[in-house]
Design a protein around this motif. Structure first.
Motif, PDB file in Angstrom:
ATOM      1  N   ASP A   1      99.301   7.265 -12.130  1.00  0.00           N
ATOM      2  CA  ASP A   1      98.299   8.257 -11.766  1.00  0.00           C
ATOM      3  C   ASP A   1      98.917   9.395 -10.957  1.00  0.00           C
ATOM      4  OD1 ASP A   1      96.012   9.420 -10.043  1.00  0.00           O
ATOM      5  OD2 ASP A   1      94.972   8.201 -11.545  1.00  0.00           O
TER       6      ASP A   1
ATOM      7  N   LEU B   1      93.247   3.586  -5.762  1.00  0.00           N
ATOM      8  CA  LEU B   1      93.244   4.868  -6.472  1.00  0.00           C
ATOM      9  C   LEU B   1      93.390   4.664  -7.980  1.00  0.00           C
ATOM     10  CD1 LEU B   1      95.412   7.184  -4.166  1.00  0.00           C
ATOM     11  CD2 LEU B   1      92.956   7.344  -4.609  1.00  0.00           C
TER      12      LEU B   1
ATOM     13  N   ARG C   1      91.974   2.535  -9.593  1.00  0.00           N
ATOM     14  CA  ARG C   1      90.641   2.172 -10.083  1.00  0.00           C
ATOM     15  C   ARG C   1      89.599   3.235  -9.745  1.00  0.00           C
ATOM     16  NH1 ARG C   1      93.842  -1.723  -9.523  1.00  0.00           N
ATOM     17  NH2 ARG C   1      93.666  -3.721 -10.628  1.00  0.00           N
ATOM     18  N   GLY C   2      90.101   4.414  -9.350  1.00  0.00           N
ATOM     19  CA  GLY C   2      89.203   5.532  -9.077  1.00  0.00           C
ATOM     20  C   GLY C   2      88.441   5.429  -7.775  1.00  0.00           C
TER      21      GLY C   2
ATOM     22  N   ILE D   1      88.400   6.019  -3.715  1.00  0.00           N
ATOM     23  CA  ILE D   1      89.051   6.722  -2.617  1.00  0.00           C
ATOM     24  C   ILE D   1      88.705   6.022  -1.306  1.00  0.00           C
ATOM     25  CG2 ILE D   1      89.242   8.904  -1.358  1.00  0.00           C
ATOM     26  CD1 ILE D   1      88.548  10.342  -3.955  1.00  0.00           C
TER      27      ILE D   1
ATOM     28  N   MET E   1      96.519   1.862  -1.316  1.00  0.00           N
ATOM     29  CA  MET E   1      96.110   3.127  -1.930  1.00  0.00           C
ATOM     30  C   MET E   1      96.347   3.119  -3.435  1.00  0.00           C
ATOM     31  SD  MET E   1      97.337   5.950   0.922  1.00  0.00           S
ATOM     32  CE  MET E   1      96.661   7.357   0.043  1.00  0.00           C
ATOM     33  N   ILE E   2      97.490   2.573  -3.834  1.00  0.00           N
ATOM     34  CA  ILE E   2      97.799   2.504  -5.263  1.00  0.00           C
ATOM     35  C   ILE E   2      96.794   1.615  -5.994  1.00  0.00           C
ATOM     36  CG2 ILE E   2      99.461   1.534  -6.917  1.00  0.00           C
ATOM     37  CD1 ILE E   2     101.675   2.594  -5.029  1.00  0.00           C
TER      38      ILE E   2
ATOM     39  N   ASN F   1      97.585  11.269  -8.731  1.00  0.00           N
ATOM     40  CA  ASN F   1      97.217  11.183  -7.321  1.00  0.00           C
ATOM     41  C   ASN F   1      98.118  10.218  -6.561  1.00  0.00           C
ATOM     42  OD1 ASN F   1      95.031  12.950  -7.458  1.00  0.00           O
ATOM     43  ND2 ASN F   1      93.675  11.347  -8.214  1.00  0.00           N
ATOM     44  N   ILE F   2      98.543   9.170  -7.250  1.00  0.00           N
ATOM     45  CA  ILE F   2      99.403   8.176  -6.607  1.00  0.00           C
ATOM     46  C   ILE F   2     100.810   8.737  -6.419  1.00  0.00           C
ATOM     47  CG2 ILE F   2     100.345   5.852  -6.807  1.00  0.00           C
ATOM     48  CD1 ILE F   2      97.905   5.146  -8.508  1.00  0.00           C
TER      49      ILE F   2
ATOM     50  N   LEU G   1     101.737  10.264  -3.237  1.00  0.00           N
ATOM     51  CA  LEU G   1     102.046   9.392  -2.107  1.00  0.00           C
ATOM     52  C   LEU G   1     103.489   9.580  -1.630  1.00  0.00           C
ATOM     53  CD1 LEU G   1     100.395   6.007  -3.132  1.00  0.00           C
ATOM     54  CD2 LEU G   1      99.863   7.350  -1.109  1.00  0.00           C
TER      55      LEU G   1
END
Length: 337
Positions: free
Chosen positions: A175, A112, A114-115, A117, A108-109, A177-178, A181
């Motif tokens: 990021d 994500l 690299r944009g 999903i 995921m890391i 978003n990360i 996690l």
């Protein structure tokens, strides 16, 4: 005697079914917005549009996910206990869930950052790879270590290593978003949607059907390898099937909800105590029902006790599951003594 066993099985299944129905209703009603049974029924039947999104988009997917994944984790634990012939073997204790968590977090890391999903299938595949890596280490250790206590300790150590690496990577991620996690890594059924529910339903349903088809060789295996071989069971193939099915079930749970502790150990033991048997053909569906009940119960506590703050599901399952495991070990030690 046979009739008494049948009656006990029937009563036990009814008890689990009643508990499951009660917890499904409770999970729909309870939350930061409390709804009566009448209000929920009106929403479900389309006679009310008030709070529709809460029921259809948040609570229903979440409770279905808790029921499906809880059942899957319990069955996974039963398969591992059968494989290792030990009641304290489970995906969390043996480090299998932690291995799945590590690979999912890394994947995921990477994407994500690299944009990109990832979809549900990719996460399940990543979790399965992590599960198989951890299982590989466990099998390697088991070939060198004869004492089950040392094997369990080794599994715990593998779990700690995987969790430490995961936390390290997540902590230093840039990021936003990360960083989120971290919440997933603690275990949670929040954020489920209907797409997630459909995917996990297919994966778990297929795995359960295949597991149920192994009931007969599993029952023979419980009586010893020699006995199973005499009945024509291919031990090597059978072991591979157990490992793969257990890893798929635990990987599915980890991919969607993160690592969840003690369900895979405590629930199979409670179910076997309730039914007073270890017959796979009886226990496999019972384990699924028991896991669903246990996780729905823990999830409603996680959501409501300190609402609107939500506890991690793994913390709640540990509070209720760990004492059961301690009691189980003490009870076994007393019987041996």
């Amino acid at each position: 005697m046979k009739q008494k066993r049948s009656v006990r099985y029937a009563i036990s299944y009814v008890v689990l079914a009643v508990l499951l129905c009660a917890l499904l209703v409770l999970n729909l009603n309870a939350g930061s917005v409390n709804l009566s049974i009448g209000q929920v029924l009106r929403i479900l039947t389309g006679h009310s549009t008030e709070n529709t999104a809460i029921i259809w988009e948040i609570r229903l997917p979440r409770l279905l996910a808790a029921a499906i994944l809880g059942g899957a984790l319990s069955v996974s634990g039963f398969l591992l206990q059968t494989f290792f012939a030990n009641p304290i073997a489970g995906p969390f204790v043996l480090g299998i869930s932690s291995g799945a968590k590590l690979v999912v977090a890394l994947v995921m890391i990477f994407f994500l950052g690299r944009g990109i999903i990832l979809g549900s299938a990719a996460l399940i595949l990543a979790a399965f790879v992590g599960s198989m890596i951890s299982m590989g280490f466990i099998l390697l250790i088991s070939s060198r270590v004869k004492k089950m206590s040392l094997l369990v300790i080794s599994g715990v150590m593998i779990g700690y290593i995987c969790s430490a690496v995961t936390d390290f990577v997540v902590t230093f991620a840039d990021d936003s978003n990360i960083i989120n996690l971290h919440n997933w890594s603690m275990g949670s059924f929040s954020g489920m949607n209907w797409g997630n529910v459909k995917t996990m339903t297919v994966v778990v349903a297929v795995s359960l059907i295949l597991t149920f088809l192994l009931s007969k060789p599993m029952g023979a295996y419980q009586l010893g390898e020699v006995y199973a071989q005499n009945l024509g069971v291919n031990i090597k193939l059978f072991r591979v099937e157990l490992i793969v099915l257990s890893s798929i079930l635990s990987a599915c749970v980890t991919a969607f909800a993160g690592p969840i502790s003690f369900v895979g150990i405590a629930v199979p033991h409670l179910v076997k105590s309730l039914f007073r048997t270890a017959k796979p053909i009886v226990i496999i569906p019972a384990c699924f029902l028991g896991g669903s009940v246990f996780c729905l119960f823990c999830d409603v506590i996680a959501r409501t006790v300190f609402a609107p703050t939500e506890l991690s599901i793994s913390s709640v399952t540990a509070i209720f599951g760990a004492p059961i495991v301690i009691w189980m070990m003490l009870h076994r030690n007393t019987r041996k003594g």
